[in-house]
Scaffold this motif. Structure first.
Motif, short mmCIF file in Angstrom:
data_model
loop_
_atom_site.label_atom_id
_atom_site.label_comp_id
_atom_site.label_asym_id
_atom_site.label_seq_id
_atom_site.Cartn_x
_atom_site.Cartn_y
_atom_site.Cartn_z
N ARG A 93 -5.58 2.18 -1.85
CA ARG A 93 -4.13 2.75 -1.94
C ARG A 93 -3.26 1.92 -2.72
NH1 ARG A 93 -5.71 2.99 3.77
NH2 ARG A 93 -6.15 5.11 4.29
N VAL A 94 -3.28 0.65 -2.85
CA VAL A 94 -2.47 -0.14 -3.73
C VAL A 94 -2.47 0.34 -5.29
CG1 VAL A 94 -2.06 -2.56 -4.55
CG2 VAL A 94 -2.47 -1.98 -2.17
N ASP B 236 -7.29 0.27 1.80
CA ASP B 236 -5.96 0.00 1.66
C ASP B 236 -6.01 -0.33 0.14
OD1 ASP B 236 -5.02 0.72 3.90
OD2 ASP B 236 -5.07 -1.28 4.73
N GLN B 237 -7.15 -1.59 -0.26
CA GLN B 237 -7.08 -1.75 -1.83
C GLN B 237 -6.99 -0.48 -2.61
OE1 GLN B 237 -10.48 -4.23 -1.80
NE2 GLN B 237 -9.38 -6.08 -1.39
N VAL C 27 -5.32 -8.05 0.27
CA VAL C 27 -5.30 -6.72 1.10
C VAL C 27 -6.91 -6.62 1.64
CG1 VAL C 27 -5.06 -4.29 1.10
CG2 VAL C 27 -3.35 -5.73 -0.18
N THR D 146 0.86 -1.26 -0.01
CA THR D 146 0.01 0.01 -0.19
C THR D 146 0.76 1.39 0.04
OG1 THR D 146 0.08 0.21 2.50
CG2 THR D 146 -1.93 -1.06 1.17
#
Length: 249
Positions: free
Chosen positions: A127-128, A124-125, A119, A96
């Protein structure tokens, strides 16, 4: 929402290549990622969740500079012990924060074999994907391989199945599927004469419309969607899909 098991790599590193080494097609994956990186004019590939290097090493074999990120010390050590690993630049850390760990641009950013689903927090997904977009070259590709999930059940489901039977080993798979959060928590129960070992995992899956919406939020747009790494168009009933996203214009 609970995080993914922090010891995933420690739990699976000793069996990862045996159990998952030939999931999808490593050579076809490497061919596609290498070709797209070259087409972008930046022959560098970033793999998020590089793991044991089952994809990174074949990509490097094609004359591409490969950089990888993984949070698991056990997986990073597994890769480092392999022939040719010295050609790959590996960073241990949270994907991330990929844009803070490595410098772009990359002709292709590879997120293979449900890595995005590992994730389990939706923010956060995103952010990836945002980090992937920031590291991708202007004409590059973000490649995301996932399972194609059917419509979720109406209520929570638990299951137990046999995933592996050998003369000296039985592996059971226990799952708990919460459709409200789209999180599946599982245990591989690995039974041998030496004893029983639990190998925990957790994923948060996305439907394809959800994946596309998340990619849009990250500044990406869908360019292609395939049923395998050869570039065959996705068909109804395909168990996995590969989405190629590009920087939104």
């Amino acid at each position: 929402m609970e995080p993914s098991p922090p010891d995933y790599g420690d739990s699976f590193a000793d069996v990862y290549d045996d159990w998952y080494g030939h999931v999808t097609d490593p050579d076809a994956t490497a061919d596609r990622a290498a070709a797209l990186a070259r087409e972008a004019g930046v022959p560098r590939v970033l793999e998020l969740g590089i793991g044991s290097g089952r994809l990174a090493l074949p990509i490097a074999d094609r004359g591409i500079d490969v950089v990888g990120i993984d949070s698991s010390p056990a997986m990073v050590d597994l890769l480092a012990a392999k022939s040719g690993a010295e050609r790959i630049e590996v960073h241990r850390g949270d994907m991330t924060e990929a844009d803070a760990l490595v410098d772009g641009p990359f002709g292709a950013v590879l997120i293979a074999f449900n890595t995005l689903f590992n994730v389990v927090d939706p923010d956060d997904q995103t952010r990836v994907l945002t980090a992937a977009a920031q590291l991708c070259a202007p004409d590059g590709s973000v490649l995301i391989e996932t399972a194609v999930w059917p419509d979720p059940p109406e209520s929570r489901e638990r299951g137990l199945s046999t995933s592996r039977v050998d003369l000296d080993r039985v592996v059971l798979s226990a799952t708990d599927h919460d459709p409200a959060t789209q999180v599946v928590t599982g245990q591989h129960i690995d039974i041998t004469e030496a004893g029983t070992r639990l190998r925990p995992w957790r994923i948060r899956y996305l439907t394809l419309p959800q994946l596309d919406a998340m990619a849009t939020d990250a500044g990406l747009e869908l360019a292609d969607r395939w049923g395998d790494w050869s570039g065959r168009p996705l068909a109804a009933g395909d168990p996995t899909q590969i989405s190629r996203f590009v920087i939104a214009r």
